[in-house]
Design a protein around this motif. Structure first.
Motif, PDB file in Angstrom:
ATOM      1  N   VAL A 198       0.815  -1.214   0.000  1.00 42.41           N
ATOM      2  CA  VAL A 198       0.000   0.000   0.000  1.00 42.41           C
ATOM      3  C   VAL A 198       0.845   1.258   0.000  1.00 42.41           C
ATOM      4  N   ALA A 201       2.238   1.735  -3.628  1.00 42.78           N
ATOM      5  CA  ALA A 201       1.161   2.198  -4.501  1.00 42.78           C
ATOM      6  C   ALA A 201       0.935   3.697  -4.332  1.00 42.78           C
ATOM      7  N   LYS A 202       1.023   4.165  -3.101  1.00 39.10           N
ATOM      8  CA  LYS A 202       0.886   5.609  -2.872  1.00 39.10           C
ATOM      9  C   LYS A 202       2.055   6.365  -3.484  1.00 39.10           C
ATOM     10  N   THR A 207      -2.113   6.520  -4.966  1.00 38.18           N
ATOM     11  CA  THR A 207      -3.309   6.053  -4.279  1.00 38.18           C
ATOM     12  C   THR A 207      -3.402   6.678  -2.892  1.00 38.18           C
ATOM     13  N   SER A 208      -4.600   6.656  -2.339  1.00 38.53           N
ATOM     14  CA  SER A 208      -4.821   7.259  -1.027  1.00 38.53           C
ATOM     15  C   SER A 208      -4.327   6.322   0.068  1.00 38.53           C
ATOM     16  N   LEU A 209      -3.976   6.916   1.200  1.00 39.64           N
ATOM     17  CA  LEU A 209      -3.487   6.158   2.341  1.00 39.64           C
ATOM     18  C   LEU A 209      -4.049   6.786   3.605  1.00 39.64           C
ATOM     19  N   GLN A 228      -6.926  -1.151   4.485  1.00 40.94           N
ATOM     20  CA  GLN A 228      -6.164  -0.294   3.577  1.00 40.94           C
ATOM     21  C   GLN A 228      -5.846  -1.030   2.285  1.00 40.94           C
ATOM     22  N   ARG A 231      -8.935  -0.997   0.153  1.00 44.88           N
ATOM     23  CA  ARG A 231      -9.173   0.322  -0.450  1.00 44.88           C
ATOM     24  C   ARG A 231      -8.196   0.578  -1.594  1.00 44.88           C
ATOM     25  N   THR A 232      -6.932   0.255  -1.381  1.00 47.12           N
ATOM     26  CA  THR A 232      -5.929   0.446  -2.433  1.00 47.12           C
ATOM     27  C   THR A 232      -6.268  -0.391  -3.652  1.00 47.12           C
ATOM     28  N   SER A 233      -6.682  -1.628  -3.437  1.00 44.73           N
ATOM     29  CA  SER A 233      -7.025  -2.522  -4.547  1.00 44.73           C
ATOM     30  C   SER A 233      -8.201  -1.985  -5.348  1.00 44.73           C
ATOM     31  N   GLU A 235      -9.232   1.055  -5.517  1.00 41.77           N
ATOM     32  CA  GLU A 235      -8.841   2.301  -6.172  1.00 41.77           C
ATOM     33  C   GLU A 235      -8.076   2.020  -7.464  1.00 41.77           C
ATOM     34  N   ASN A 248      -1.160  -7.333  -2.518  1.00 45.63           N
ATOM     35  CA  ASN A 248      -0.345  -6.569  -1.584  1.00 45.63           C
ATOM     36  C   ASN A 248       0.346  -7.502  -0.605  1.00 45.63           C
TER      37      ASN A 248
END
Length: 341
Positions: A198, A201-202, A207-209, A228, A231-233, A235, A248
């Protein structure tokens, strides 16, 4: 699936001086042949899949020895480029003060770093290929290599080739005036499978964290990490139309209890969390993430169920922590025995 799985990246020597000994006086300098994408290629070949690898190497006796080694591992190297003056290498000390020594790269002006777009005809290279894999280490080297990667994924899309991308982040390599966020989204747009964590990815895709998760540390509640990852996936698959799968990894080092390792996998409207693995001591951290990537490819290529794919990949990655080399030499049967039931 059928057809070759082609891996593209820089082949490297990893040199491991033991700082706890008089390695200079003893004349002992262990080394391994690897590189993120080669580690994936080697694992897949070990597991019986049609694995191929393309890189650039100087034409000399050292290279010929390495090529024979790859052939012995049944990695297809038909498109290997023999050009340039040197192979890239890096030092990863072990023993005392390793925390402060860190990775020392010696990759400037390597055969791979000096590649030009005109050196590779991807239309020809992709003949009989159904899967293409690369990592974010490649575009970290130079704008030219980033452009080569973009050429590759565009041609892969044209030929309907499945693309996987590992979001390996190496801060010491991004030195040519571009940040990952300026390069990686254009490449990720062509990936069917994106693997990383994650935080990568940010860093690379924006991506958001969660505000409370800005730092990488092992003290986060397990539920927060899983949420998290989900959410990352979501997004990533929402943002990148071609992306079908997101994975992840979570590997934390604890002084008290060793290493904690678990992973997540999203695809086909499912979000899965792997079994958790713990170890008080390990042998070698290098290549564990590559082995996880190879496990995902192994499962998806053979159309295994997502749960089975995730657990195989996770067990393969954990198993690699106990092997002193860059790539795994464990068989499918070995890994299946390690899977938590």
């Amino acid at each position: 699936m059928n057809g070759k799985i082609l891996n593209f990246g820089e082949i490297l020597f990893r040199i491991c001086p033991d700082l706890s000994q008089d390695w200079i006086g003893m004349g002992v300098l262990p080394f391994f042949v690897g590189g993120a994408e080669l580690n994936v290629a080697s694992a897949l070949a070990t597991w019986g899949l049609p694995s191929a690898y393309i890189s650039a190497m100087p034409q000399n006796d050292i290279t010929f020895g390495v090529l024979e080694h790859l052939k012995a591992r049944e990695v297809n190297i038909d498109h290997m480029l023999l050009q340039g003056g040197r192979m890239g290498l890096y030092y990863l000390p072990k023993g005392k003060d390793v925390k402060h020594a860190g990775v020392i790269y010696d990759r400037a002006d390597s055969a791979f770093a000096n590649l030009r777009r005109s050196d590779i005809d991807w239309q020809t290279v992709f003949k009989d290929v159904t899967w293409f894999h690369f990592s974010a280490i490649c575009p970290a080297i130079s704008q030219e290599i980033a452009d080569i990667c973009l050429d590759a994924v565009k041609e892969a899309k044209r030929q309907n080739i499945f693309v996987s991308l590992d979001l390996n982040y190496r801060s010491k390599l991004w030195k040519y005036g571009k940040e990952p966020i300026e390069i990686m989204p254009d490449l990720a747009a062509y990936a069917d499978l994106i693997m990383g964590n994650v935080w990568a990815a940010k860093q690379m895709l924006g991506t958001s964290l969660a505000p409370e998760m800005q730092e990488v540390k092992p003290s986060y509640p397990r539920g927060l990490l899983e949420e998290q990852a989900k959410r990352t996936s979501l997004e990533l698959v929402s943002r990148f139309e071609k992306c079908k799968f997101v994975a992840n990894t979570f590997r934390f080092d604890y002084l008290e209890k060793g290493i904690q390792y678990f992973t997540t996998f999203f695809g086909r409207e499912e979000f899965l969390v792997s079994e958790e693995y713990l170890a008080e001591e390990i042998v070698d951290r290098v290549g564990s993430g590559d082995c996880f990537m190879a496990g995902l490819i192994y499962g998806l290529y053979q159309e295994m169920q997502m749960r089975d794919t995730l657990e195989f990949a996770t067990a393969a990655a954990f198993d690699k922590l106990f092997i002193a080399s860059d790539a795994t030499d464990s068989s499918v049967t070995d890994i299946q025995k390690r899977i938590k039931r």
